[in-house]
Design an enzyme around this catalytic site. Structure first.
Site, PDB file in Angstrom:
ATOM      1  CE1 TYR A  87       9.491   6.766   9.020  1.00 42.35           C
ATOM      2  CE2 TYR A  87       8.954   9.461   9.262  1.00 42.35           C
ATOM      3  CZ  TYR A  87       9.546   8.156   8.765  1.00 42.35           C
ATOM      4  OH  TYR A  87       8.459   8.353   7.700  1.00 42.35           O
TER       5      TYR A  87
ATOM      6  N   PRO B 206      11.281  12.606   1.196  1.00 43.44           N
ATOM      7  CG  PRO B 206      10.167  11.020   0.970  1.00 43.44           C
ATOM      8  CD  PRO B 206      11.513  10.757   1.620  1.00 43.44           C
ATOM      9  N   GLY B 207       9.525  14.634   2.480  1.00 49.06           N
ATOM     10  CA  GLY B 207       8.638  15.530   3.024  1.00 49.06           C
ATOM     11  C   GLY B 207       7.370  14.943   3.739  1.00 49.06           C
TER      12      GLY B 207
ATOM     13  CB  ALA C  18       9.493  -1.696   4.134  1.00 45.74           C
ATOM     14  N   GLY C  19       8.364   0.775   6.127  1.00 50.07           N
ATOM     15  CA  GLY C  19       8.660   1.476   6.801  1.00 50.07           C
ATOM     16  C   GLY C  19       7.959   1.671   7.965  1.00 50.07           C
TER      17      GLY C  19
ATOM     18  NE  ARG D 126      -1.063   1.447   4.211  1.00 55.38           N
ATOM     19  CZ  ARG D 126      -1.576   1.842   4.749  1.00 55.38           C
ATOM     20  NH1 ARG D 126      -2.897   2.163   5.133  1.00 55.38           N
ATOM     21  NH2 ARG D 126      -0.990   3.261   6.168  1.00 55.38           N
ATOM     22  N   GLY D 127       0.232   2.632  -0.128  1.00 61.38           N
ATOM     23  CA  GLY D 127       0.900   3.851   0.140  1.00 61.38           C
ATOM     24  C   GLY D 127       2.452   3.920  -1.103  1.00 61.38           C
TER      25      GLY D 127
HETATM   26  N1  LIG Z   1       4.138   9.135   3.939  1.00 62.63           N
HETATM   27  C1  LIG Z   1       4.827  10.031   4.133  1.00 62.63           C
HETATM   28  O1  LIG Z   1       4.343  11.095   4.236  1.00 62.63           O
HETATM   29  C2  LIG Z   1       6.141   9.607   4.312  1.00 62.63           C
HETATM   30  C3  LIG Z   1       7.488  11.097   3.787  1.00 62.63           C
HETATM   31  C4  LIG Z   1       8.597  10.625   4.283  1.00 62.63           C
HETATM   32  C5  LIG Z   1       9.287   9.491   3.906  1.00 62.63           C
HETATM   33  N2  LIG Z   1       7.992   7.914   4.420  1.00 62.63           N
HETATM   34  C6  LIG Z   1       8.345   6.980   3.673  1.00 62.63           C
HETATM   35  O2  LIG Z   1       7.750   5.632   2.864  1.00 62.63           O
HETATM   36  C7  LIG Z   1       8.152   5.281   2.653  1.00 62.63           C
HETATM   37  C8  LIG Z   1       6.363   4.243   2.873  1.00 62.63           C
HETATM   38  O3  LIG Z   1       5.265   5.511   3.854  1.00 62.63           O
HETATM   39  P1  LIG Z   1       3.666   5.286   3.568  1.00 62.63           P
HETATM   40  O4  LIG Z   1       3.493   6.603   4.201  1.00 62.63           O
HETATM   41  O5  LIG Z   1       3.221   4.556   2.123  1.00 62.63           O
HETATM   42  O6  LIG Z   1       3.710   4.150   4.771  1.00 62.63           O
HETATM   43  P2  LIG Z   1       2.832   2.713   5.438  1.00 62.63           P
HETATM   44  O7  LIG Z   1       2.345   2.676   6.736  1.00 62.63           O
HETATM   45  O8  LIG Z   1       1.060   2.980   4.301  1.00 62.63           O
HETATM   46  O9  LIG Z   1       2.529   1.759   4.447  1.00 62.63           O
HETATM   47  C9  LIG Z   1       3.685   0.886   4.756  1.00 62.63           C
HETATM   48  C10 LIG Z   1       4.065   0.068   4.425  1.00 62.63           C
HETATM   49  O10 LIG Z   1       5.282  -1.021   4.760  1.00 62.63           O
HETATM   50  C11 LIG Z   1       5.075  -2.200   5.348  1.00 62.63           C
HETATM   51  N3  LIG Z   1       5.781  -3.197   6.040  1.00 62.63           N
HETATM   52  C12 LIG Z   1       6.084  -2.435   7.840  1.00 62.63           C
HETATM   53  N4  LIG Z   1       6.650  -3.200   8.494  1.00 62.63           N
HETATM   54  C13 LIG Z   1       7.552  -4.169   7.485  1.00 62.63           C
HETATM   55  C14 LIG Z   1       8.958  -4.858   7.447  1.00 62.63           C
HETATM   56  N5  LIG Z   1       9.565  -5.077   8.650  1.00 62.63           N
HETATM   57  N6  LIG Z   1       8.745  -5.323   6.461  1.00 62.63           N
HETATM   58  C15 LIG Z   1       7.965  -5.263   5.013  1.00 62.63           C
HETATM   59  N7  LIG Z   1       7.169  -4.371   5.606  1.00 62.63           N
HETATM   60  C16 LIG Z   1       6.999  -3.483   6.180  1.00 62.63           C
HETATM   61  C17 LIG Z   1       3.029  -1.852   6.005  1.00 62.63           C
HETATM   62  O11 LIG Z   1       2.773  -3.782   5.910  1.00 62.63           O
HETATM   63  C18 LIG Z   1       2.969  -0.826   5.021  1.00 62.63           C
HETATM   64  O12 LIG Z   1       2.531  -1.772   3.649  1.00 62.63           O
HETATM   65  C19 LIG Z   1       7.956   4.380   4.670  1.00 62.63           C
HETATM   66  O13 LIG Z   1       9.892   3.887   4.190  1.00 62.63           O
HETATM   67  C20 LIG Z   1       8.060   5.873   5.213  1.00 62.63           C
HETATM   68  O14 LIG Z   1       8.779   6.278   6.392  1.00 62.63           O
HETATM   69  C21 LIG Z   1       6.405   8.384   3.977  1.00 62.63           C
END
Ligand SMILES: NC(=O)c1ccc[n+]([C@@H]2O[C@H](COP(=O)([O-])OP(=O)(O)OC[C@H]3O[C@@H](n4cnc5c(N)ncnc54)[C@H](O)[C@@H]3O)[C@@H](O)[C@H]2O)c1
Length: 255
Positions: A161, A191-192, A96-97, A21-22
């Site tokens: 984080y 990313p922000g 993944a995060g 997702r995401g």
């Molecule tokens: N959303 C934002 O604004 C933003 C900003 C900066 C960076 N990010 C980074 O972008 C990435 C994705 O963020 P997002 O907003 O889509 O998050 P999200 O929570 O929507 O999706 C994260 C996905 O990672 C999976 N996941 C979690 N732990 C895991 C693991 N141990 N092994 C495998 N999969 C795992 C989850 O099941 C989920 O599908 C992350 O690294 C996040 O830190 C996001």
């Protein structure tokens, strides 16, 4: 002339972690649209399978696989699966995060460890396993998804984080230096806050409106653009960009 490790007649293969997702799903979809074969991997295997099936119901160019990014053996297993299935892997996106909004002084040791390991261990292990494989082949691209939090200490998210994402930027440099001579580039994208479900779910609307108003460009980021940055960093012509951290933060952090 094609780089070493490149099969002209075969589509390239990308492995994206946390792609059910995401942002990860958006990155997988962007690579798919550009003709890559895509491994949509996630802790949530069922969701990964669904996301991959939405890209390609036949499974010939997109596959959903379970992969816990904290588990080195899982990377080894998925790599072997993809090599058997499609012949090679060319690109890894460590996406993944896990982010948690927690007040600094309330973070327990367990919570600190869980958030750090979800964000940092996966990047380390992915770079180690795929990095060694790419180095043997003489070609590879690794893109690590960091965060503005890793540069400015975080806005809405917690210290666990932010420190893990700072670590992602540092690991990117260390692996870039190690793997550069073998034709493998390692870069980060920072990313922000993005227009994504994770942001809407974890930040209350009033706080989010404040955050948006504080961004110089006055809007959340577009995940499709982050995905395009990843595709660009994965290009064979991107061979002189390594150890870099590309910012996309709406002007929140200027350097
Ligand atoms: N959303 C934002 O604004 C933003 C900003 C900066 C960076 N990010 C980074 O972008 C990435 C994705 O963020 P997002 O907003 O889509 O998050 P999200 O929570 O929507 O999706 C994260 C996905 O990672 C999976 N996941 C979690 N732990 C895991 C693991 N141990 N092994 C495998 N999969 C795992 C989850 O099941 C989920 O599908 C992350 O690294 C996040 O830190 C996001």
């Amino acid at each position: 002339m094609s780089p070493a490790g490149w099969e002209d007649d075969q589509p390239r293969v990308v492995l994206v972690t946390g792609a059910a997702r995401g942002l990860g799903a958006c990155i997988a979809s962007r690579f798919y649209d550009r003709g890559y074969r895509v491994a949509v991997t996630d802790l949530d295997e069922e969701a990964a399978v669904k996301t991959a099936a939405a890209l390609d119901p036949t499974g010939s160019s997109a596959v959903g696989l379970g992969l816990d990014a904290r588990d080195k053996a899982a990377f080894v297993r998925v790599l072997a699966d993809l090599v058997a299935r499609w012949g090679a892997v060319h690109v890894l996106v460590n996406n993944a995060g896990l982010s948690k909004v927690e007040a600094l002084m309330d973070i327990t040791p367990d919570s600190f460890g869980a958030v750090v390991s979800a964000n940092l261990d996966g990047t380390f292990l992915g770079c180690q396993v795929l990095g060694a494989y790419f180095a043997d082949r003489g070609y590879g691209r690794i893109v690590n998804i960091a965060s503005l939090a890793g540069q400015n200490g975080g806005t809405a998210t917690g210290a666990h984080y932010a420190s893990a994402k700072g670590g992602v930027i540092t690991l990117t440099k260390v692996f870039a230096r190690e793997l550069g001579p073998q034709g493998v580039t390692v870069n980060a994208i920072s990313p922000g806050p993005q227009e994504l479900p994770s942001v809407r779910e974890s930040v209350d609307p009033d706080r989010l409106a404040q955050i948006e108003a504080s961004i110089p460009v006055r809007r959340l980021g577009r995940p499709e653009f982050i995905a395009d940055m990843a595709v660009l960093l994965a290009a064979d012509t991107a061979d002189t960009v390594t150890g870099a951290c590309w910012d996309a933060n709406g002007g929140l952090y200027l350097r």
